[in-house]
Write a protein that holds these residues in place. Structure first.
Motif, short mmCIF file in Angstrom:
data_model
loop_
_atom_site.label_atom_id
_atom_site.label_comp_id
_atom_site.label_asym_id
_atom_site.label_seq_id
_atom_site.Cartn_x
_atom_site.Cartn_y
_atom_site.Cartn_z
N ASP A 84 0.93 -1.29 0.36
CA ASP A 84 0.07 0.49 0.17
C ASP A 84 0.58 1.27 -0.08
O ASP A 84 1.59 1.37 0.95
CB ASP A 84 -1.38 0.08 1.45
CG ASP A 84 -1.74 1.44 2.00
OD1 ASP A 84 -2.46 1.52 1.36
OD2 ASP A 84 -1.40 1.90 2.48
N GLN A 87 1.40 3.57 3.20
CA GLN A 87 1.66 2.54 4.33
C GLN A 87 3.63 2.47 3.84
O GLN A 87 4.63 2.45 5.07
CB GLN A 87 1.10 1.65 4.52
CG GLN A 87 -0.23 1.23 5.24
CD GLN A 87 -0.51 2.70 6.21
OE1 GLN A 87 0.47 2.34 7.52
NE2 GLN A 87 -1.14 3.68 6.28
N GLU A 88 3.11 2.50 2.90
CA GLU A 88 4.80 2.04 2.84
C GLU A 88 5.97 3.33 3.05
O GLU A 88 6.61 2.89 3.60
CB GLU A 88 5.15 1.61 0.83
CG GLU A 88 4.38 0.04 0.58
CD GLU A 88 5.57 -0.68 1.65
OE1 GLU A 88 6.53 -1.13 1.53
OE2 GLU A 88 4.76 -1.90 1.99
N GLY A 91 5.34 3.63 6.41
CA GLY A 91 6.90 2.70 7.31
C GLY A 91 8.57 3.34 6.68
O GLY A 91 8.81 2.83 7.54
N GLU A 194 4.33 11.64 10.98
CA GLU A 194 3.13 10.11 10.17
C GLU A 194 1.77 11.69 10.02
O GLU A 194 1.29 11.41 8.43
CB GLU A 194 3.18 9.64 11.61
CG GLU A 194 3.98 8.37 10.93
CD GLU A 194 3.32 7.12 11.30
OE1 GLU A 194 2.36 6.90 11.68
OE2 GLU A 194 4.40 6.24 11.91
N THR A 198 0.69 11.89 5.78
CA THR A 198 -0.78 11.79 5.26
C THR A 198 -1.13 12.69 4.70
O THR A 198 -1.57 12.26 4.12
CB THR A 198 -0.77 11.33 6.49
OG1 THR A 198 -0.62 9.99 7.66
CG2 THR A 198 -2.59 10.25 6.53
#
Length: 220
Positions: A84, A87-88, A91, A194, A198
């Motif tokens: 995804d 998310q990658e 991460g 994050e 995002t």
């Protein structure tokens, strides 16, 4: 030509002692300010003993940087093109922040080398590092073109991740002084960073601004 003889346990231990001491000295004083005497003292060895393993300060520094580059590249290598996208990327942000938290001396060593013009790492950063960034930029661009994340400059996206995460290692004293006691800089940074990425990469809000083409912000 015969293969080199394997190192004994004592030789391996002494090399590790030297490299750990050198990491501390170089991260504090930079390459120019560091001396072999300081490194030998930190390792608990005599200078002649140190020179048996590493014939010069340059050899010690190069050995550290060579090992460090793989450590620095591994988090980006782990970005999975099949995963995804958001998310990658998040991460990768978390892995880079973990590196800043767990390896602050290594981060400062790398920063010092770059600030000096990367005389001992230029080939590596123009080779392995550049190729990896180009490879991952292709992945990021594909995710953007298919509408899975917002369109931004992929290389500068990677640069911004480096800047926001490594800041907490390279400027640790400043960060802790400003935050004051009772704060966990890395936990707080993780939540903040994050949130930043995002929101930046949310394709739903892409029509507010097109960073890739530098169109002006359109306010609703």
């Amino acid at each position: 030509m015969s293969a080199p003889r394997p190192r004994s346990r004592i030789q391996q231990k002494n090399r590790e002692l030297i490299l750990d001491a050198a990491l501390e000295v170089f991260s504090l004083h930079g390459f120019r300010g560091a001396t072999l005497d300081q490194i030998a003292e930190g390792a608990g060895l005599s200078k002649p003993n140190l020179l048996y393993y590493f014939p010069s300060k340059e050899e010690v520094h190069t050995a550290l940087l060579t090992g460090l580059l793989d450590t620095w590249l591994d988090p980006l290598r782990a970005m999975n093109p099949s995963g995804d996208p958001l998310q990658e990327i998040l991460g990768y942000v978390r892995r880079k922040l973990d590196l800043a938290r767990d390896f602050p001396r290594e981060s400062r060593l790398f920063a010092n080398e770059i600030l000096q013009g990367a005389p001992r790492m230029r080939a590596a950063i123009e080779g392995d590092l550049r190729r990896l960034v180009e490879e991952k930029a292709v992945v990021l661009t594909r995710w953007m073109e298919t509408g899975r994340i917002a369109r931004v400059d992929p290389v500068h996206l990677i640069f911004s991740i480096w800047a926001l995460t490594q800041h907490y290692a390279d400027f640790d004293v400043q960060v802790r002084a400003v935050l004051g006691p009772g704060h966990d800089p890395f936990a707080e940074a993780g939540r903040f960073i994050e949130t930043v990425f995002t929101r930046l990469l949310d394709p739903i809000h892409e029509n507010l601004t097109d960073i890739a083409t530098e169109k002006p912000l359109l306010l609703r």
